[in-house]
Design a protein around this motif. Structure first.
Motif, mmCIF file in Angstrom:
data_model
loop_
_atom_site.group_PDB
_atom_site.id
_atom_site.type_symbol
_atom_site.label_atom_id
_atom_site.label_comp_id
_atom_site.label_asym_id
_atom_site.label_seq_id
_atom_site.Cartn_x
_atom_site.Cartn_y
_atom_site.Cartn_z
ATOM 1 N N GLN A 198 -29.177 -6.959 23.290
ATOM 2 C CA GLN A 198 -28.722 -8.268 23.764
ATOM 3 C C GLN A 198 -29.631 -8.698 24.917
ATOM 4 N N SER A 200 -28.602 -9.901 27.577
ATOM 5 C CA SER A 200 -27.877 -9.745 28.854
ATOM 6 C C SER A 200 -28.624 -8.841 29.832
ATOM 7 N N GLN A 203 -30.220 -10.453 32.810
ATOM 8 C CA GLN A 203 -29.398 -10.771 33.996
ATOM 9 C C GLN A 203 -29.734 -9.811 35.137
ATOM 10 N N ARG A 224 -30.578 -4.961 16.437
ATOM 11 C CA ARG A 224 -29.370 -4.166 16.150
ATOM 12 C C ARG A 224 -29.495 -3.535 14.787
ATOM 13 N N PHE A 278 -15.732 -9.052 27.081
ATOM 14 C CA PHE A 278 -17.061 -8.436 27.186
ATOM 15 C C PHE A 278 -17.043 -7.556 28.423
ATOM 16 N N PHE A 280 -19.191 -6.973 30.646
ATOM 17 C CA PHE A 280 -19.923 -7.473 31.818
ATOM 18 C C PHE A 280 -19.392 -8.784 32.362
ATOM 19 N N THR A 281 -18.275 -9.283 31.784
ATOM 20 C CA THR A 281 -17.648 -10.498 32.332
ATOM 21 C C THR A 281 -16.148 -10.292 32.444
ATOM 22 N N GLY A 312 -20.789 -16.113 23.508
ATOM 23 C CA GLY A 312 -19.869 -15.473 24.433
ATOM 24 C C GLY A 312 -20.211 -15.872 25.858
ATOM 25 N N SER A 313 -19.227 -15.722 26.733
ATOM 26 C CA SER A 313 -19.457 -16.134 28.122
ATOM 27 C C SER A 313 -18.384 -15.515 29.016
ATOM 28 N N GLY A 314 -18.483 -15.797 30.280
ATOM 29 C CA GLY A 314 -17.446 -15.333 31.199
ATOM 30 C C GLY A 314 -17.952 -15.340 32.627
ATOM 31 N N ALA A 335 -21.917 -16.235 33.169
ATOM 32 C CA ALA A 335 -23.002 -15.883 32.242
ATOM 33 C C ALA A 335 -22.581 -16.308 30.845
ATOM 34 N N GLY A 337 -24.117 -16.191 26.453
ATOM 35 C CA GLY A 337 -25.171 -15.787 25.519
ATOM 36 C C GLY A 337 -24.884 -16.380 24.160
HETATM 37 N N1 DAH Z 1 -24.413 -10.262 25.023
HETATM 38 C C1 DAH Z 1 -23.359 -10.785 24.192
HETATM 39 C C2 DAH Z 1 -23.643 -10.479 22.741
HETATM 40 O O1 DAH Z 1 -24.771 -10.168 22.424
HETATM 41 C C3 DAH Z 1 -23.217 -12.255 24.394
HETATM 42 C C4 DAH Z 1 -22.681 -12.558 25.746
HETATM 43 C C5 DAH Z 1 -21.339 -12.585 25.964
HETATM 44 C C6 DAH Z 1 -23.555 -12.823 26.772
HETATM 45 C C7 DAH Z 1 -20.830 -12.880 27.213
HETATM 46 C C8 DAH Z 1 -23.049 -13.106 28.045
HETATM 47 C C9 DAH Z 1 -21.679 -13.130 28.236
HETATM 48 O O2 DAH Z 1 -23.839 -13.349 29.098
HETATM 49 O O3 DAH Z 1 -21.209 -13.438 29.459
HETATM 50 O O4 DAH Z 1 -22.784 -10.555 21.933
#
Ligand code: DAH
Length: 368
Positions: A198, A200, A203, A224, A278, A280-281, A312-314, A335, A337
């Motif tokens: 990912q 992420s 970040q 993946r 997630f 990280f959020t 996704g986000s948070g 964040a 993605g």
């Molecule tokens: N990294 C996640 C994925 O690959 C997507 C994601 C979700 C990114 C939440 C983010 C986040 O920055 O806050 O499925």
């Protein structure tokens, strides 16, 4: 010719040498009349003739030639005949030389002209139009996304595609026993290194390098261990977004994503957030937008739901902030993605995402 018993006299020897030359030179006579073009010779043949002619010259005028031997006879002829003999030798020699020179110069200029012709350009020929290349549909889409975020004050970050466990997982608050860490989900290269699954990961790099406050997006490739099918590919593209500052709230997240999607799909686009998880959020949300095709009434693209799921986000987890030395009491951030290929597949109505990576120009050249 004289009797073979008898040693031929000096004059006979000169004539014999001259005759031998004339015989060999016969095939080159045609080059002395200066209408070489009529011989239909090719450049390669002319070069070969030139080489053969040079051989004839050495054979008949060279130090070891019969003709050179006749010169040594000058001293041996009786004194009263010497002058006449010397003249004979000289006149035969100059005849041979002038014939050789004539053929040689004709061949030489013919070869020169042929070479020039071969290398010259016919300016009257129509030009060959170069085939224009153009950008890949994913690149086109990535650039549109970048333009929107740059206009919102975001920097573009470039990440790395191979990461350590720390950036891939630990720093993103992904627990040790999380399945994503397993080799069934992630491509490991050597111990402790894996192709990032990912964006992420960027970040962490961005906060370490830039510190906070920070606003950045990071488009890039991720990997993946998925079996390829019409909606999956083991390599695909994501865009990550991160905004950290004092007083950032979920409202900023929603406003930013909604604005991005309006600029992307038109001013009527509606965004919705659904609770999710997630590591990280916290809190986390997935976001959808109203279908750009049917505007929410339901069609094939949105599978009749009126909504398209995008990413996704948070709010950035306090553990993530702490890992990069940012105090979560002072700073907060959001964040998000999303997948670029998925978005491309939707927008261009592709029924197979793998088309994007097969590099078939007949497919790729349709996107300008
Ligand atoms: N990294 C996640 C994925 O690959 C997507 C994601 C979700 C990114 C939440 C983010 C986040 O920055 O806050 O499925």
């Amino acid at each position: 010719m004289t009797d073979s018993q008898q040693e031929p006299g000096p004059q006979e020897q000169v004539q014999a040498a001259s005759k031998a030359f004339e015989q060999e030179f016969e095939r080159f006579v045609r080059f002395t009349d200066e209408v070489i073009e009529l011989t239909g010779l090719t450049l390669e043949q002319a070069v070969e003739e030139q080489r053969a002619l040079a051989e004839v010259r050495t054979r008949h005028l060279g130090k070891k030639s019969d003709f050179a031997a006749t010169k040594k006879l000058i001293g041996k002829v009786p004194a009263d005949q010497r002058a006449a003999f010397g003249q004979l030798v000289q006149s035969v020699e100059s005849q041979i030389v002038s014939q050789l020179d004539a053929a040689e110069s004709t061949l030489k200029s013919f070869i020169e002209i042929q070479r020039i012709n071969r290398e010259s350009i016919d300016v009257t020929l129509p030009g060959r139009r170069p085939r224009y290349g153009h950008r890949h549909p994913i690149t086109l889409l990535r650039e549109r996304i970048e333009d929107i975020f740059v206009s919102l004050g975001y920097a573009i970050e470039d990440g790395r595609e191979i990461e350590t466990d720390f950036y891939n997982f630990t720093a993103l608050n992904i627990p040790d026993n999380h399945p994503a860490r397993g080799s069934a989900d992630t491509f490991y290269t050597t111990d402790n290194f894996a192709l990032r699954s990912q964006t992420s990961t960027v970040q962490i790099h961005a906060m370490q390098r830039r510190g906070v406050p920070v606003r950045m997006i990071a488009p890039g490739r991720v990997f993946r261990r998925d079996t390829p099918d019409p909606t999956h590919n083991p390599m695909f593209y994501q865009v990550e977004g991160l905004c950290v500052d004092r007083g950032i709230t979920m409202a900023h997240l929603k406003g930013t994503v909604a604005e991005f999607l309006r600029r992307m799909f038109g001013p009527d686009t509606v965004t919705r957030f659904r609770p999710s998880y997630f590591p990280f959020t916290e809190p986390s949300a997935e976001f959808d937008f109203s279908c750009f095709k049917c505007k929410g009434s339901g069609c094939r693209i949105c599978k009749n739901s009126g909504w398209i799921e995008l990413g996704g986000s948070g709010m950035v987890h306090p553990n993530v902030l702490r890992t990069v030395g940012v105090d979560p009491q002072e700073y907060s951030g959001f964040a998000f993605g999303l997948g670029i290929d998925r978005m491309a597949a939707l927008m261009y109505n592709l029924d197979d995402i793998r088309l994007l990576f097969e590099n078939d120009v007949r497919f790729l050249e349709q996107f300008e």
